[in-house]
Every structure is written in structure tokens, then in C-alpha cells.
Design a protein around this motif. Structure first.
Motif, PDB file in Angstrom:
ATOM      1  N   GLN A  57      -7.250  16.335  10.310  1.00 42.22           N
ATOM      2  CA  GLN A  57      -5.871  15.844  10.382  1.00 42.22           C
ATOM      3  C   GLN A  57      -5.263  15.609   8.999  1.00 42.22           C
ATOM      4  O   GLN A  57      -4.051  15.470   8.869  1.00 42.22           O
ATOM      5  CB  GLN A  57      -5.763  14.586  11.250  1.00 42.22           C
ATOM      6  N   TYR A  58      -6.088  15.594   7.946  1.00 38.71           N
ATOM      7  CA  TYR A  58      -5.590  15.403   6.578  1.00 38.71           C
ATOM      8  C   TYR A  58      -5.543  16.689   5.756  1.00 38.71           C
ATOM      9  O   TYR A  58      -5.140  16.660   4.592  1.00 38.71           O
ATOM     10  CB  TYR A  58      -6.444  14.369   5.835  1.00 38.71           C
ATOM     11  N   TRP A  59      -5.965  17.797   6.331  1.00 39.43           N
ATOM     12  CA  TRP A  59      -5.993  19.050   5.565  1.00 39.43           C
ATOM     13  C   TRP A  59      -4.642  19.373   4.947  1.00 39.43           C
ATOM     14  O   TRP A  59      -4.553  19.640   3.752  1.00 39.43           O
ATOM     15  CB  TRP A  59      -6.433  20.217   6.446  1.00 39.43           C
ATOM     16  N   GLU A  60      -3.603  19.390   5.759  1.00 40.18           N
ATOM     17  CA  GLU A  60      -2.291  19.798   5.239  1.00 40.18           C
ATOM     18  C   GLU A  60      -1.793  18.824   4.180  1.00 40.18           C
ATOM     19  O   GLU A  60      -1.231  19.237   3.163  1.00 40.18           O
ATOM     20  CB  GLU A  60      -1.272  19.950   6.358  1.00 40.18           C
ATOM     21  N   GLN A  61      -2.015  17.538   4.384  1.00 42.72           N
ATOM     22  CA  GLN A  61      -1.580  16.552   3.398  1.00 42.72           C
ATOM     23  C   GLN A  61      -2.266  16.809   2.055  1.00 42.72           C
ATOM     24  O   GLN A  61      -1.629  16.763   1.006  1.00 42.72           O
ATOM     25  CB  GLN A  61      -1.900  15.137   3.896  1.00 42.72           C
ATOM     26  N   ARG A  62      -3.559  17.102   2.062  1.00 44.36           N
ATOM     27  CA  ARG A  62      -4.285  17.355   0.819  1.00 44.36           C
ATOM     28  C   ARG A  62      -3.799  18.632   0.142  1.00 44.36           C
ATOM     29  O   ARG A  62      -3.695  18.704  -1.084  1.00 44.36           O
ATOM     30  CB  ARG A  62      -5.789  17.432   1.067  1.00 44.36           C
ATOM     31  N   ILE A  63      -3.501  19.650   0.932  1.00 42.78           N
ATOM     32  CA  ILE A  63      -2.947  20.897   0.385  1.00 42.78           C
ATOM     33  C   ILE A  63      -1.603  20.610  -0.284  1.00 42.78           C
ATOM     34  O   ILE A  63      -1.330  21.065  -1.389  1.00 42.78           O
ATOM     35  CB  ILE A  63      -2.821  21.969   1.489  1.00 42.78           C
ATOM     36  N   ARG A 103      -4.625  29.234   6.968  1.00 41.57           N
ATOM     37  CA  ARG A 103      -3.227  29.351   7.438  1.00 41.57           C
ATOM     38  C   ARG A 103      -2.373  28.198   6.912  1.00 41.57           C
ATOM     39  O   ARG A 103      -1.208  28.394   6.538  1.00 41.57           O
ATOM     40  CB  ARG A 103      -3.173  29.407   8.958  1.00 41.57           C
ATOM     41  N   LEU A 104      -2.920  26.985   6.870  1.00 43.74           N
ATOM     42  CA  LEU A 104      -2.180  25.842   6.319  1.00 43.74           C
ATOM     43  C   LEU A 104      -1.895  26.042   4.837  1.00 43.74           C
ATOM     44  O   LEU A 104      -0.818  25.690   4.355  1.00 43.74           O
ATOM     45  CB  LEU A 104      -2.961  24.543   6.535  1.00 43.74           C
ATOM     46  N   THR A 105      -2.842  26.616   4.134  1.00 47.93           N
ATOM     47  CA  THR A 105      -2.641  26.927   2.721  1.00 47.93           C
ATOM     48  C   THR A 105      -1.476  27.904   2.577  1.00 47.93           C
ATOM     49  O   THR A 105      -0.566  27.704   1.772  1.00 47.93           O
ATOM     50  CB  THR A 105      -3.931  27.516   2.114  1.00 47.93           C
ATOM     51  N   GLN A 106      -1.494  28.949   3.391  1.00 51.18           N
ATOM     52  CA  GLN A 106      -0.426  29.948   3.364  1.00 51.18           C
ATOM     53  C   GLN A 106       0.908  29.333   3.759  1.00 51.18           C
ATOM     54  O   GLN A 106       1.931  29.583   3.115  1.00 51.18           O
ATOM     55  CB  GLN A 106      -0.778  31.092   4.315  1.00 51.18           C
ATOM     56  N   LYS A 107       0.906  28.525   4.799  1.00 48.30           N
ATOM     57  CA  LYS A 107       2.145  27.880   5.276  1.00 48.30           C
ATOM     58  C   LYS A 107       2.807  27.073   4.159  1.00 48.30           C
ATOM     59  O   LYS A 107       4.033  26.979   4.096  1.00 48.30           O
ATOM     60  CB  LYS A 107       1.809  26.971   6.454  1.00 48.30           C
TER      61      LYS A 107
END
Length: 143
Positions: A57-63, A103-107
Motif C-alpha cells: 500500500q506504500y509502493w506508490e508513495q515511495r515512488i 506499472r506504478l513506476t511507469q504511471k
């Protein structure tokens, strides 16, 4: 060495940005002393994130935090012992969903350098090698 590095980076950039590449053709090459992305000098500013150590749940925040620090690339290891805890049984779901992380990295408009191993130099148990390898009689581990 230079051509191998270029090939790996090119393959990863094209894989990660497949959705963008389908909309517009991109190129990634080397110039005289620099990388060229679409013919323009490109400096890779990379942050290291270990998705296996970060709750999903924190992946996108860290990216996003990495991007806010000026990074344009996320580097990740694929920890073999996370994805194949039992021999021949692979798990790429939930916390292990590496495709979702990419995909989150790309987004978030970033590239991703994926290092599949087999060894991961990240203070990780057995360097990411699965425990069941130790049961193989023909395997020799260095001291």
C-alpha cells in the motif's frame, strides 16, 4: 561491457515503458560519453527501492517520494527466494506482484531498472537465493 549494459538498459526501458512506446516510438542509445533518450542526452538518476521490504500500500508513495527528490529511475532487485519459496512454485501475487510495482513506476513517469539476479547484494538472507538450493547435493557455496 558497454554494449551489454546498453542492451540491458534498453530492454528494461522498453519493457517498463511499453504502454508509452506503443503510442510513440522511443530510442535509447549511447552518444560519445552519454546516454541518449530520443536523441537527447539523458542522465539516469536512480533510487533503489526494495518492493519486498515496503508494504504494497506504500509502493506508490515511495515512488512519488523518489520522483520528488529528482530521480527519474527506480532500481529494483528481484529476490528469488521471495518468488520461489518452494521449488517450482512461483508467486508473483500480492506483495510479490512485481509487474504492479513496475506499472506504478511507469504511471509516475519514471523508468525502472530490474536486476533479476540470481544473487542480490542487498543485505538479504542468502543474497536472495532460496533455502532449498542448499538441499541440492551438487551445489557448492563459497565461504
Amino acid at each position: 561491457m558497454k554494449k551489454t549494459l546498453l542492451f540491458v538498459l534498453l530492454a528494461i526501458c522498453l519493457f517498463v515503458n511499453k504502454g508509452i512506446a506503443q503510442k510513440q516510438k522511443q530510442t535509447f542509445t549511447t552518444g560519445n560519453k552519454e546516454f541518449l533518450l530520443n536523441g537527447k542526452p539523458y542522465i539516469i538518476r536512480a533510487a533503489e527501492l526494495h518492493y519486498a521490504r515496503i508494504p504494497k500500500q506504500y509502493w506508490e508513495q515511495r515512488i512519488q517520494l523518489c520522483k520528488a527528490m529528482g530521480m527519474n529511475t527506480i532500481c529494483i532487485y528481484l529476490f528469488w527466494n521471495i518468488h520461489e519459496q518452494k521449488q517450482d512454485q512461483f508467486d508473483f501475487t500480492g506483495q510479490n506482484d512485481i509487474a504492479e510495482f513496475v506499472r506504478l513506476t511507469q504511471k509516475n513517469g519514471m523508468y525502472c531498472i530490474v536486476r533479476p539476479g540470481p544473487y542480490a547484494c542487498a543485505e538479504w538472507d542468502m543474497g536472495g537465493l532460496p533455502w532449498w538450493l542448499l538441499k541440492k547435493k551438487d551445489l557448492k557455496v563459497r565461504d
